[in-house]
Design a protein around this motif. Structure first.
Motif, PDB file in Angstrom:
ATOM      1  N   THR A  34      50.890 -81.566  41.008  1.00  0.00           N
ATOM      2  CA  THR A  34      51.197 -82.028  42.366  1.00  0.00           C
ATOM      3  C   THR A  34      52.034 -80.992  43.114  1.00  0.00           C
ATOM      4  N   ASP A  35      52.632 -80.040  42.380  1.00  0.00           N
ATOM      5  CA  ASP A  35      53.642 -79.186  43.061  1.00  0.00           C
ATOM      6  C   ASP A  35      53.030 -78.175  44.017  1.00  0.00           C
ATOM      7  N   TYR A  36      51.742 -77.830  43.832  1.00  0.00           N
ATOM      8  CA  TYR A  36      51.110 -76.945  44.821  1.00  0.00           C
ATOM      9  C   TYR A  36      50.250 -77.761  45.792  1.00  0.00           C
ATOM     10  N   MET A 172      57.644 -75.963  40.530  1.00  0.00           N
ATOM     11  CA  MET A 172      58.297 -76.913  39.623  1.00  0.00           C
ATOM     12  C   MET A 172      59.080 -76.253  38.483  1.00  0.00           C
ATOM     13  N   ASP A 173      58.463 -75.312  37.778  1.00  0.00           N
ATOM     14  CA  ASP A 173      59.084 -74.787  36.559  1.00  0.00           C
ATOM     15  C   ASP A 173      60.393 -74.070  36.884  1.00  0.00           C
ATOM     16  N   GLN A 174      60.324 -73.183  37.867  1.00  0.00           N
ATOM     17  CA  GLN A 174      61.526 -72.424  38.222  1.00  0.00           C
ATOM     18  C   GLN A 174      62.615 -73.358  38.755  1.00  0.00           C
ATOM     19  N   LYS A 222      41.673 -71.111  34.925  1.00  0.00           N
ATOM     20  CA  LYS A 222      41.322 -72.508  35.223  1.00  0.00           C
ATOM     21  C   LYS A 222      42.361 -73.139  36.145  1.00  0.00           C
ATOM     22  N   TYR A 223      43.617 -72.746  35.954  1.00  0.00           N
ATOM     23  CA  TYR A 223      44.693 -73.241  36.823  1.00  0.00           C
ATOM     24  C   TYR A 223      44.398 -72.847  38.275  1.00  0.00           C
ATOM     25  N   ASN A 224      44.087 -71.559  38.466  1.00  0.00           N
ATOM     26  CA  ASN A 224      43.812 -71.094  39.826  1.00  0.00           C
ATOM     27  C   ASN A 224      42.571 -71.766  40.412  1.00  0.00           C
TER      28      ASN A 224
HETATM   29  C1  GLA Z   1      52.375 -75.116  35.438  1.00  0.00           C
HETATM   30  C2  GLA Z   1      52.838 -74.501  36.752  1.00  0.00           C
HETATM   31  C3  GLA Z   1      53.595 -75.510  37.593  1.00  0.00           C
HETATM   32  C4  GLA Z   1      52.793 -76.821  37.738  1.00  0.00           C
HETATM   33  C5  GLA Z   1      52.276 -77.303  36.385  1.00  0.00           C
HETATM   34  C6  GLA Z   1      51.335 -78.476  36.514  1.00  0.00           C
HETATM   35  O1  GLA Z   1      53.475 -75.421  34.647  1.00  0.00           O
HETATM   36  O2  GLA Z   1      53.653 -73.376  36.524  1.00  0.00           O
HETATM   37  O3  GLA Z   1      53.912 -74.962  38.851  1.00  0.00           O
HETATM   38  O4  GLA Z   1      51.751 -76.655  38.661  1.00  0.00           O
HETATM   39  O5  GLA Z   1      51.595 -76.266  35.694  1.00  0.00           O
HETATM   40  O6  GLA Z   1      52.007 -79.595  36.972  1.00  0.00           O
END
Ligand code: GLA
Length: 387
Positions: A34-36, A172-174, A222-224
């Protein structure tokens, strides 16, 4: 442990260390992918993470050594020549952060020797890369006496990941790693970076992380791809309604608008993004009211949506969740992080954790052919100078 790290530093760099910095790993409780999409996330920082033991240098060299990759030896580069070079491997992350600081006009005018040690399980999707980015950020702030707050460092670390490393992650992670707070999770609205700390009080249960130990091969591409499918869905919807992100939509609005999304696959991705955002807000409400079992139900719905609509789980993650949900004392379970391997989290009553680990571990090994690993999470503070 800090004394051991200091003596390792001395052995490798032949001088005494001056400081130690630390940044944790993170785990997301709910609000995935959801963060992007301008939605909400609900992560927390962990008590394990990355240590950077360091000393300023007079010249412009940065020399780095990781106890996790000892065969790579000392990796050396100049603060005046910052390029992403394959052979520099893990050191491209701190290098990218130095690059981001300089790009934004912060003066970084001398080098440093740095010994790095991380106890985040490697490749587990608990954000070891964001952790090393943030530990570098707090070190740079300290060494160059920079006037910037943690949220700015979070943004610079994300910029390093996006522009220097080339992974198009959200924030989100940072954010979780920079802003983490002991025994609290962070409800973050990624649309405007408003956030709120919420106590993680689980009524006699704990967060158990289970690592699939699957190598996450094509995860980045796949993420992109998921990201661009969501962007496509958003642009189809925008032809009919003026919104900034999928996170702006209520469930009812989405039901009325989804017919305009042209490709089925993009409609499914958007449905996950919209409903997961709503679920996350709901989950935080019920947690605040102490309704842990409702929180657990929302975790399950999150997992099934990531499996069926977002298609980022796979047999390993699905097996861990299915096995978890058969166990006594399990309140909820879901994959966490980007998916395609990595970890699940389960809320498990404390008295059932031992059996949980034994039984889920056994079932996983039987079905998948190799072992899963388990950790009982403790929720820690964000990135900081230790001394
Ligand atoms: C990875 C990304 C995060 C987020 C998650 C999925 O961890 O780095 O920004 O998009 O995937 O929620």
């Amino acid at each position: 442990m800090l004394d051991v790290l200091k003596s390792d530093f001395k052995e490798i760099f032949k001088v005494n260390a001056e400081n130690i910095f630390f940044a944790p790993g993170r785990v997301n409780l709910i609000g995935e992918h959801t963060d992007y999409n301008g939605g909400h996330v609900f992560p927390c920082a962990l008590s394990f993470g990355t240590y950077a033991v360091s000393r300023k240098r007079e010249d412009g060299l940065v020399r780095m050594y990781s106890l996790n990759f000892e065969d790579l030896g000392i990796i050396e580069f100049s603060i005046n020549d910052l390029q992403n070079i394959k052979q520099d491997d893990w050191a491209n992350y701190p290098k990218g952060v130095i690059w981001a600081f300089k790009e934004k006009g912060y003066s970084i005018n001398h080098g440093m020797d740095v010994l790095v040690y991380g106890n985040i399980p490697n490749g587990a999707g608990l954000s070891s890369s964001a952790s090393i980015e943030l530990v570098t950020s707090v070190m740079l702030k300290d060494y160059f006496d920079l006037d910037l707050d943690m949220i700015e460092m979070v943004k610079l670390s994300q910029m390093a990941e996006n522009k220097f490393i080339g992974v198009n992650c959200g924030i989100m992670d940072q954010f979780a790693i920079g802003m983490g707070k002991e025994n609290h999770a962070i409800l973050l609205d990624t649309n405007n970076l408003k956030y709120e700390y919420v106590p993680v009080s689980l009524d006699g249960a704990s967060i158990v992380i289970a690592n699939t130990n699957k190598r996450r091969g094509l995860a980045d591409s796949k993420y992109n791809e998921r990201r661009s499918e969501c962007e496509e869905a958003l642009s189809d919807i925008k032809e009919h309604k003026d919104i900034n992100s999928l996170g702006d939509l209520t469930e009812e609005e989405f039901i009325n608008l989804k017919q305009y999304i042209k490709r089925d696959v993009c409609r499914d991705r958007a449905e996950h993004a919209v409903l997961e955002n709503i679920r996350t807000k709901k989950a935080v409400e019920v947690l605040k009211q102490g309704k842990i079992s409702e929180f657990g139900e929302l975790m399950k719905s999150s997992h099934y949506s990531l499996k069926d609509k977002y298609e980022v789980t796979g047999i390993e993650l699905d097996t861990l969740v299915e096995l978890a949900l058969e166990e006594r004392g399990v309140i909820g379970s879901r994959m966490t992080g980007a998916g395609f391997g990595g970890c699940t989290i389960s809320l498990v009553k404390n008295e059932n954790i031992e059996d949980f680990v034994k039984n889920v571990g056994k079932g996983y090994k039987e079905k998948i052919g190799y072992e899963a690993s388990f950790y009982v999470a403790s929720v820690g503070d964000g990135a900081r100078k230790l001394f």
